[in-house]
Enzyme design. Structure first.
Site, mmCIF file in Angstrom:
data_model
loop_
_atom_site.group_PDB
_atom_site.id
_atom_site.type_symbol
_atom_site.label_atom_id
_atom_site.label_comp_id
_atom_site.label_asym_id
_atom_site.label_seq_id
_atom_site.Cartn_x
_atom_site.Cartn_y
_atom_site.Cartn_z
ATOM 1 N N HIS A 1 -2.975 6.651 3.406
ATOM 2 C CA HIS A 1 -3.255 5.225 3.622
ATOM 3 C C HIS A 1 -4.591 5.035 4.355
ATOM 4 C CE1 HIS A 1 -2.210 1.031 4.557
ATOM 5 N NE2 HIS A 1 -2.449 1.273 5.830
ATOM 6 N N ARG B 1 0.800 8.129 5.794
ATOM 7 C CA ARG B 1 -0.107 7.359 6.646
ATOM 8 C C ARG B 1 -1.532 7.928 6.599
ATOM 9 N NH1 ARG B 1 0.126 2.870 9.498
ATOM 10 N NH2 ARG B 1 2.294 2.677 8.871
ATOM 11 N N SER C 1 0.827 -1.199 0.000
ATOM 12 C CA SER C 1 0.000 0.000 0.000
ATOM 13 C C SER C 1 0.872 1.264 0.000
ATOM 14 C CB SER C 1 -0.911 -0.029 1.232
ATOM 15 O OG SER C 1 -1.666 1.140 1.300
#
Lengths: 204, 204
Positions: free
Chosen positions: A40, A37, A16
């Site tokens: 994500h 992050r 990812s």
């Protein structure tokens, strides 16, 4: 059904992040790791361009987290999303006293919840993912001398979120924010989790 | 500082929904109300176009919630975000047995957490905001005869999220989903909260 990507959670995450890097060109500075992050956690690479970091945000945030200082969140969702922290994470929004005083003072519960924790804010990391009024409360407290280590201010929505983040940019405090209407508990928790991870590895 | 919009939380919400309506043209069908609340929670009007509702989703979902059937979530953040529900909201991801079995079976904890609750899934509303593998587990269980009332499937990310949602579209179950990489705990909780509210007002 193809189970391949069920086998190794760590592999899913690595894959990812590789996709996010190829989509955005983000690298491995602490700031970039925080943004990756958040992407994500939201599935939204477009948020990249609206992130803003105070120059001292990473250093002050990592020092506070390494020292297990208090983390304060505006809502329970952000608290629930913060994982693997050795220190305390506090949220006052569901306290009865907060509900009562919010009614008495004619303010939102989120605003009152921040006011309730003002004595514990010095040195804390404050994470606001939901309520613009919570961020306004913190900005007001900072003007009266309260000194959090870092304010992660990513409230969401169409009434006050944008404005409250612009006030944060002009506030004398280390901050991380995402301009505009986007934000939310998921992104707030992702930013804090990225910083917790970095605080363990010394910012690498 | 201008306190005007601190005074009345209900007014903030009404103003916010009015802005969302003017930006998107969304109205007051149950489906539109669900989408508006998801936009309210994410600050992202673009998600509108990627929402998909199974024709029976609203009716089956509202009936289950009115009946206080179990709600099952993939992660604690979604559970924390569901407010004002008179029934039980369950999440198994932090259970020790789930952690152990996930390691033994070499699957993600999110996958194992869904498997753990399979005996309680008939008639339940399942809300998945984080993990594509949780949604894959539910799809697999449905193929073996498990019958949830509604699957709110909005996992997020770049590995498996898009694919898992496409499998959901072809699954014989009432669903609400948001195609593509976007999704998340905030949006999952917002969808469920919109349905809870509608279940109290009889879908109005």
């Amino acid at each position: 059904m193809n189970y391949e990507f069920l086998i190794n959670p760590r592999e899913i995450e690595q894959k990812s992040f590789a996709i996010i890097e190829s989509l955005t060109g983000l690298g491995n500075t602490p700031e970039d790791q925080v943004i990756k992050r958040a992407i994500h956690a939201s599935g939204d690479p477009e948020i990249r361009k609206d992130f803003r970091f105070h120059p001292a945000a990473i250093d002050r945030g990592l020092a506070a987290l390494k020292n297990k200082n208090l983390i304060i969140t505006d809502v329970e969702m952000v608290r629930a999303g913060i994982t693997g922290y050795a220190g305390e994470v506090a949220c006052a929004i569901r306290e009865e006293a907060v509900k009562r005083k919010a009614l008495e003072n004619k303010v939102t519960r989120a605003y009152q919840a921040m006011m309730e924790l003002k004595e514990r804010m010095d040195g804390a990391v404050i994470a606001i993912g939901n309520a613009p009024t919570a961020l306004l409360a913190v900005i007001e407290l900072i003007k009266t001398g309260v000194e959090p280590a870092l304010v992660v201010g990513v409230p969401v929505g169409f009434v006050g979120a944008k404005e409250s983040k612009e006030l944060l940019l002009n506030c004398d405090v280390p901050y991380i924010t995402l301009l505009g209407t986007k934000g939310g508990s998921t992104i707030a928790a992702a930013i804090v989790n990225a910083l917790i991870k970095l605080s363990r590895t010394g910012g690498k």
